[in-house]
Scaffold this motif. Sequence first.
Motif, PDB file in Angstrom:
ATOM      1  N   SER A  90      27.199 -96.575  69.745  1.00  0.00           N
ATOM      2  CA  SER A  90      28.135 -97.229  70.556  1.00  0.00           C
ATOM      3  C   SER A  90      29.165 -98.183  69.736  1.00  0.00           C
TER       4      SER A  90
ATOM      5  N   ARG B  26      33.424-100.447  75.480  1.00  0.00           N
ATOM      6  CA  ARG B  26      32.728 -99.554  74.665  1.00  0.00           C
ATOM      7  C   ARG B  26      33.182 -98.047  74.649  1.00  0.00           C
ATOM      8  N   SER B  27      32.811 -97.340  73.403  1.00  0.00           N
ATOM      9  CA  SER B  27      32.997 -95.910  73.439  1.00  0.00           C
ATOM     10  C   SER B  27      31.857 -95.292  72.645  1.00  0.00           C
TER      11      SER B  27
ATOM     12  N   LYS C  86      30.827 -93.307  69.624  1.00  0.00           N
ATOM     13  CA  LYS C  86      31.129 -92.838  68.254  1.00  0.00           C
ATOM     14  C   LYS C  86      30.173 -91.664  67.527  1.00  0.00           C
TER      15      LYS C  86
ATOM     16  N   TRP D  78      44.304 -92.724  70.684  1.00  0.00           N
ATOM     17  CA  TRP D  78      43.665 -92.000  71.966  1.00  0.00           C
ATOM     18  C   TRP D  78      44.431 -91.042  72.535  1.00  0.00           C
TER      19      TRP D  78
ATOM     20  N   ASP E  20      35.672 -91.877  74.964  1.00  0.00           N
ATOM     21  CA  ASP E  20      35.843 -93.057  75.913  1.00  0.00           C
ATOM     22  C   ASP E  20      36.265 -92.526  77.311  1.00  0.00           C
ATOM     23  N   ASP E  21      36.116 -92.847  78.537  1.00  0.00           N
ATOM     24  CA  ASP E  21      36.847 -92.812  79.668  1.00  0.00           C
ATOM     25  C   ASP E  21      36.746 -91.268  80.127  1.00  0.00           C
TER      26      ASP E  21
ATOM     27  N   ASP F 135      31.805 -93.837  81.133  1.00  0.00           N
ATOM     28  CA  ASP F 135      32.709 -94.838  80.209  1.00  0.00           C
ATOM     29  C   ASP F 135      31.785 -95.357  79.082  1.00  0.00           C
ATOM     30  N   PHE F 136      30.871 -94.734  78.796  1.00  0.00           N
ATOM     31  CA  PHE F 136      30.186 -95.468  77.360  1.00  0.00           C
ATOM     32  C   PHE F 136      29.633 -96.997  77.599  1.00  0.00           C
TER      33      PHE F 136
ATOM     34  N   ARG G 259      39.040 -89.229  76.807  1.00  0.00           N
ATOM     35  CA  ARG G 259      39.717 -89.860  75.829  1.00  0.00           C
ATOM     36  C   ARG G 259      39.150 -89.918  74.370  1.00  0.00           C
TER      37      ARG G 259
ATOM     38  N   SER H 283      37.546 -99.308  72.218  1.00  0.00           N
ATOM     39  CA  SER H 283      37.694 -98.385  73.329  1.00  0.00           C
ATOM     40  C   SER H 283      38.934 -98.249  73.829  1.00  0.00           C
TER      41      SER H 283
ATOM     42  N   VAL I 261      35.721 -90.992  68.176  1.00  0.00           N
ATOM     43  CA  VAL I 261      35.088 -91.930  69.312  1.00  0.00           C
ATOM     44  C   VAL I 261      35.709 -91.211  70.664  1.00  0.00           C
TER      45      VAL I 261
END
Length: 555
Positions: free
Chosen positions: A45, A54-55, A57, A129, A161-162, A26-27, A85, A49, A159
């Motif tokens: 970072s 966070r995500s 990049k 996203w 995420d997840d 999940d970053f 995502r 998100s 970016v």
Amino acid sequence: MIFILLAICALFPLSNGAAELLKNPDFESTSFSGNWVCNGCTLSSSTDSFHGNRSGKVTNRANAGIGLGQTVTVSPGHTYVFSARVKLLNMAPGYMFHNVQLRIKETVNGHNKHVNVSSNPKTRRENGWVEVGFDFTVPPSLHQISVYFVIDDMRVNYVVDDASFEELLYDANWKSEANARIASLRKAPITVNFQNLHGSGYTVQIEQTGSKFAFGSVVDAAMIVDSIHHPYQQFFYDNFEWGVLGNALKWPQTEPVQGHPTLDKAVTAVNALRAKGKKVRGHNMFWGTGHTHPRWLKSLNSSEILQAMHTHINDVISRTRGTLEHWDVYNENLHGMYFEEHTGHVNITKEMFYWIHQAERGVKLFLNDYAVASPGSVTTAYKKQALMMKNAGVPIYGIGIQCHTNAHLNISVLKYRLDKVAEAGLPIWITEFTVNEPNEVLKANALEDMLTLFMSHPAVEGVLLWGYWDTRIWIHDSALASGHDVTPNEAGRRYLQLYHDTWRTNETIHVTGNYVYTSGFKGDYTLRLKRNGHSVRTQHFTLNDGGKHVNVVLP
């Protein structure tokens, strides 16, 4: 729609109980030591998100073929699923879309092999996203793979995420569970109330004459009306309730010369099918891959192409209005962008749906694409497209899935792909189904397994084979029948057993009181009350989700 979503959630849990194999998926950790790497690019970072805070990049990519990735330990022969995502931070100049791909790097004896496992060809920054993902079965002797992102132009920053990477566990009891779902989803109670019965010797026959779950096939428009092909026609009429013309309604066939539409062949075939009580799908209004559009479009500018498209819709609908149940609107649009590129309309798929809906509001409109069920390179992208259209209020009814496969497709993988597409919350139709296998026993077993899975899935409403006779079929070794008399082979006999017996209700019950209670597969029925073998009352009814109470009143 609510029923479908609830059924999917209840019967197909989002997690299969497998352990998460990614590190820092999940970053949320700003340290990427020992987890994510960015070869030839910069990873930082970000607080932009999808989930959490966070995500990751990705910027400064040195070329289009590299990006964010992570190495994962796996087991040979096991199947895994990945999801994440992604959001594009910019579009490269000159691009209408970007293709967000996922690749796997396999290293064997020091040699690297890069495999494309997922494609998301119509991604734009304005989408925000978006979900990307794939399933992958690990080759023998491989214990580590690297999963990484690729975007078709190195100037695009993004970016992520997840993310998740888990094993897809095989369910050894899948078939018994599927049959239990079939009994729950596809059947309903029948109550027959008899009034004014006098004496004894009564029996009631409850015979199903039509199925709510659709079984159909493609047909050749000329052969289905030519008397010389009577065995071909009889096999279809005896064993299918839905038809679709393979080529006769496609634009190049209906208007080979601009301004001179020729729909007589298609209309004759459609009318012949309907005269026999069969329902018909329209395939297809537009198609934008390869040479699937009229050649004369090449000489037109963008505004002229748009006008020609409107004229085509009006020409076709004016001849078919009220005769077709469905239309495949923009066939295989994840694999071809002819109409986007030649009209400049980024959202022309949505526009096509609105145009056809306006021309004929009663017809149900579908997407239709391949590489969704077998293979699965655009499964997630297809789900994403359908969901976005649904959420935007586009008049889309359902999702058409082409499934041209072989006898060795992993049933758990097929179920996973169906579940993924079903997350869009729209009905699914298997619009083109073939099992390409020369061994008739293997083909029969695979056909039965896949049809059982389709029949058991709460989002699937029907299955259409893409041919049945070896003399007129796209893939020869997928035929169910052969020879001049269209004689069923082992796979054909298995299909006939499922269609006529296993998933059909036909029973005779002795009447000993005022009520008979039973259950049946949903669809149309004829009820015959007999006394000592002689018919005394015939009634027709339709069995739907809530069951049916039938009153039989004698004088």
